[in-house]
Design a protein around this motif. Structure first.
Motif, PDB file in Angstrom:
ATOM      1  N   ILE A 239       1.260   0.469  -0.646  1.00 17.85           N
ATOM      2  CA  ILE A 239       2.453   0.976  -1.328  1.00 17.85           C
ATOM      3  C   ILE A 239       2.189   0.974  -2.831  1.00 17.85           C
ATOM      4  O   ILE A 239       1.837  -0.052  -3.408  1.00 17.85           O
ATOM      5  CB  ILE A 239       3.686   0.113  -1.011  1.00 17.85           C
ATOM      6  CG1 ILE A 239       3.926   0.061   0.502  1.00 17.85           C
ATOM      7  CG2 ILE A 239       4.906   0.666  -1.729  1.00 17.85           C
ATOM      8  CD1 ILE A 239       4.228   1.403   1.117  1.00 17.85           C
ATOM      9  N   ALA A 240       2.349   2.128  -3.463  1.00 20.99           N
ATOM     10  CA  ALA A 240       2.003   2.295  -4.873  1.00 20.99           C
ATOM     11  C   ALA A 240       3.236   2.240  -5.770  1.00 20.99           C
ATOM     12  O   ALA A 240       4.311   2.716  -5.404  1.00 20.99           O
ATOM     13  CB  ALA A 240       1.270   3.620  -5.076  1.00 20.99           C
ATOM     14  N   LEU A 271       2.238   6.123  -2.244  1.00 18.54           N
ATOM     15  CA  LEU A 271       1.100   5.533  -1.534  1.00 18.54           C
ATOM     16  C   LEU A 271      -0.187   5.647  -2.336  1.00 18.54           C
ATOM     17  O   LEU A 271      -0.417   6.613  -3.055  1.00 18.54           O
ATOM     18  CB  LEU A 271       0.898   6.240  -0.188  1.00 18.54           C
ATOM     19  CG  LEU A 271       2.046   6.175   0.822  1.00 18.54           C
ATOM     20  CD1 LEU A 271       1.788   7.162   1.955  1.00 18.54           C
ATOM     21  CD2 LEU A 271       2.209   4.763   1.353  1.00 18.54           C
ATOM     22  N   GLY A 272      -1.044   4.632  -2.149  1.00 22.30           N
ATOM     23  CA  GLY A 272      -2.417   4.669  -2.634  1.00 22.30           C
ATOM     24  C   GLY A 272      -3.290   4.122  -1.520  1.00 22.30           C
ATOM     25  O   GLY A 272      -3.404   2.902  -1.354  1.00 22.30           O
ATOM     26  N   LEU A 273      -3.892   5.003  -0.721  1.00 20.42           N
ATOM     27  CA  LEU A 273      -4.639   4.591   0.469  1.00 20.42           C
ATOM     28  C   LEU A 273      -6.132   4.685   0.193  1.00 20.42           C
ATOM     29  O   LEU A 273      -6.712   5.775   0.146  1.00 20.42           O
ATOM     30  CB  LEU A 273      -4.246   5.454   1.668  1.00 20.42           C
ATOM     31  CG  LEU A 273      -2.761   5.405   2.049  1.00 20.42           C
ATOM     32  CD1 LEU A 273      -2.489   6.328   3.236  1.00 20.42           C
ATOM     33  CD2 LEU A 273      -2.315   3.979   2.356  1.00 20.42           C
ATOM     34  N   SER A 274      -6.759   3.532   0.029  1.00 18.57           N
ATOM     35  CA  SER A 274      -8.169   3.508  -0.352  1.00 18.57           C
ATOM     36  C   SER A 274      -9.087   3.938   0.787  1.00 18.57           C
ATOM     37  O   SER A 274     -10.158   4.496   0.545  1.00 18.57           O
ATOM     38  CB  SER A 274      -8.556   2.100  -0.830  1.00 18.57           C
ATOM     39  OG  SER A 274      -8.324   1.134   0.181  1.00 18.57           O
ATOM     40  N   CYS A 275      -8.686   3.705   2.039  1.00 18.45           N
ATOM     41  CA  CYS A 275      -9.574   4.015   3.163  1.00 18.45           C
ATOM     42  C   CYS A 275      -9.800   5.510   3.331  1.00 18.45           C
ATOM     43  O   CYS A 275     -10.818   5.933   3.886  1.00 18.45           O
ATOM     44  CB  CYS A 275      -9.037   3.410   4.455  1.00 18.45           C
ATOM     45  SG  CYS A 275      -7.365   3.954   4.868  1.00 18.45           S
ATOM     46  N   ILE A 276      -8.863   6.325   2.857  1.00 17.09           N
ATOM     47  CA  ILE A 276      -9.030   7.781   2.950  1.00 17.09           C
ATOM     48  C   ILE A 276      -9.003   8.438   1.573  1.00 17.09           C
ATOM     49  O   ILE A 276      -9.005   9.667   1.473  1.00 17.09           O
ATOM     50  CB  ILE A 276      -7.954   8.415   3.851  1.00 17.09           C
ATOM     51  CG1 ILE A 276      -6.544   8.098   3.333  1.00 17.09           C
ATOM     52  CG2 ILE A 276      -8.103   7.950   5.292  1.00 17.09           C
ATOM     53  CD1 ILE A 276      -5.446   8.870   4.047  1.00 17.09           C
ATOM     54  N   GLY A 277      -8.958   7.630   0.502  1.00 19.47           N
ATOM     55  CA  GLY A 277      -8.945   8.190  -0.854  1.00 19.47           C
ATOM     56  C   GLY A 277      -7.781   9.131  -1.081  1.00 19.47           C
ATOM     57  O   GLY A 277      -7.955  10.308  -1.420  1.00 19.47           O
TER      58      GLY A 277
END
Length: 309
Positions: A239-240, A271-277
């Motif tokens: 959550i961003a 959102l900031g999802l690192s696994c899918i950039g």
């Protein structure tokens, strides 16, 4: 005296024409005085914005008929699985209220005709409600739209303000499979998918490490000559949050004589999802006259969505 009579007759004719309108043909309650539309709400806070386990999503939420006039409520499920889009009409149908909305990973997989194992990080599930009022009028969980080129009205007839968090709406909602935030995986070059504003035609920007392990920095994402970087704080599950920060010069968007336009995340989930950039920010804007504290005016809310190359 004749002129006065003609005027009175004309006004009477206008009133007669308007009073003969058949109000039973109106499908939009906004056009029919204080008639209530059909609207379904969550009793509590509704569906979580993210779930950490793709194979074990479990939703059980009480919903109710806000105006006491619904004969049927159904949900259409649209899912993005591995980059492909799948859809299931009438995924759930409910005919009495209050009710409990039960959704699981397995029930969605069955409705979409997919193996449960195909669900993974970054997959998203969106639900659009359809509420049929007792008189047969259908209310779709979509904002009203009008095509100026085709001169056609879209199916949406639920006003936009009803989608704000305060109304806990069960007409339009969604969730995404999150992943543990890893700062190193977030870094790199991103391409803008959607934005409310961009000072140039450049659609790429860099993401670098922030001040701590739970933060990344977008390097001048609006390509302003003011060279404004924007720091984004991210929870362990993606959550961003963006605190108020200057984003671009107001003169680049409209007019001189104002402070830089700032942005910050609003009540909608970002959102900031690192696994899918993946970056998806729902942002409010603000500005003020030059020399002020930067408040008093706004460009409204907007989004910034970007995908890592």
């Amino acid at each position: 005296m004749k002129k006065i009579i003609y005027i009175i007759f004309g006004v009477a004719l206008m009133l007669t024409q308007y009073s003969c309108t058949d109000e039973s043909t109106f499908n939009n309650p906004a056009h029919h005085e204080l008639e209530n539309g059909a609207f379904v709400r969550f009793a509590n806070n509704g569906v979580n914005a993210t779930y950490p386990d793709a194979q074990n999503i479990s939703i059980s939420e009480e919903i109710y008929d806000a105006n006491g006039n619904i004969s049927e409520y159904s949900l259409t499920l649209t899912a993005s699985i591995g980059g492909a889009t799948y859809k299931a009409e009438d995924f759930i149908v409910i005919t009495s209220f209050p009710a409990v909305l039960n959704i699981t990973s397995q029930s969605m997989a069955d409705a979409l005709g997919l193996p449960l194992s195909s669900f993974d990080f970054g997959d998203s599930f969106n639900f659009i409600g359809k509420a049929t009022r007792n008189d047969g009028v259908v209310f779709y969980g979509v904002r009203p739209t009008f095509s100026t080129s085709q001169l056609t009205v879209g199916p949406g007839n639920t006003e936009g303000q009803l989608f704000t968090p305060a109304y806990k709406n069960a007409m339009n909602f969604g969730t995404i499979v999150s992943c543990p935030f890893v700062q190193a995986d977030m870094l790199g070059t991103y391409t803008i998918i959607q934005t409310a504003f961009n000072a140039t035609s450049n659609t790429q920007f860099q993401v670098i490490a922030g001040a701590n392990a739970g933060q990344f920095i977008m390097v001048n994402p609006y390509h302003s000559v003011g060279n404004f970087n924007i720091a984004v704080d991210v929870s362990p599950l993606g959550i961003a949050t963006v605190a108020r920060q200057d984003a671009y010069l107001t003169s680049e968007r409209c007019c001189p004589g104002y402070t830089p336009t700032w942005v910050r995340t609003n009540a909608s989930v970002s959102l900031g999802l690192s696994c899918i950039g993946y970056i998806s920010l729902n942002l409010s804007t603000g500005l003020g006259v030059a020399g002020s504290d930067g408040t008093g005016f706004t460009f409204g809310d907007g989004v910034l969505i970007a995908q890592k190359n």
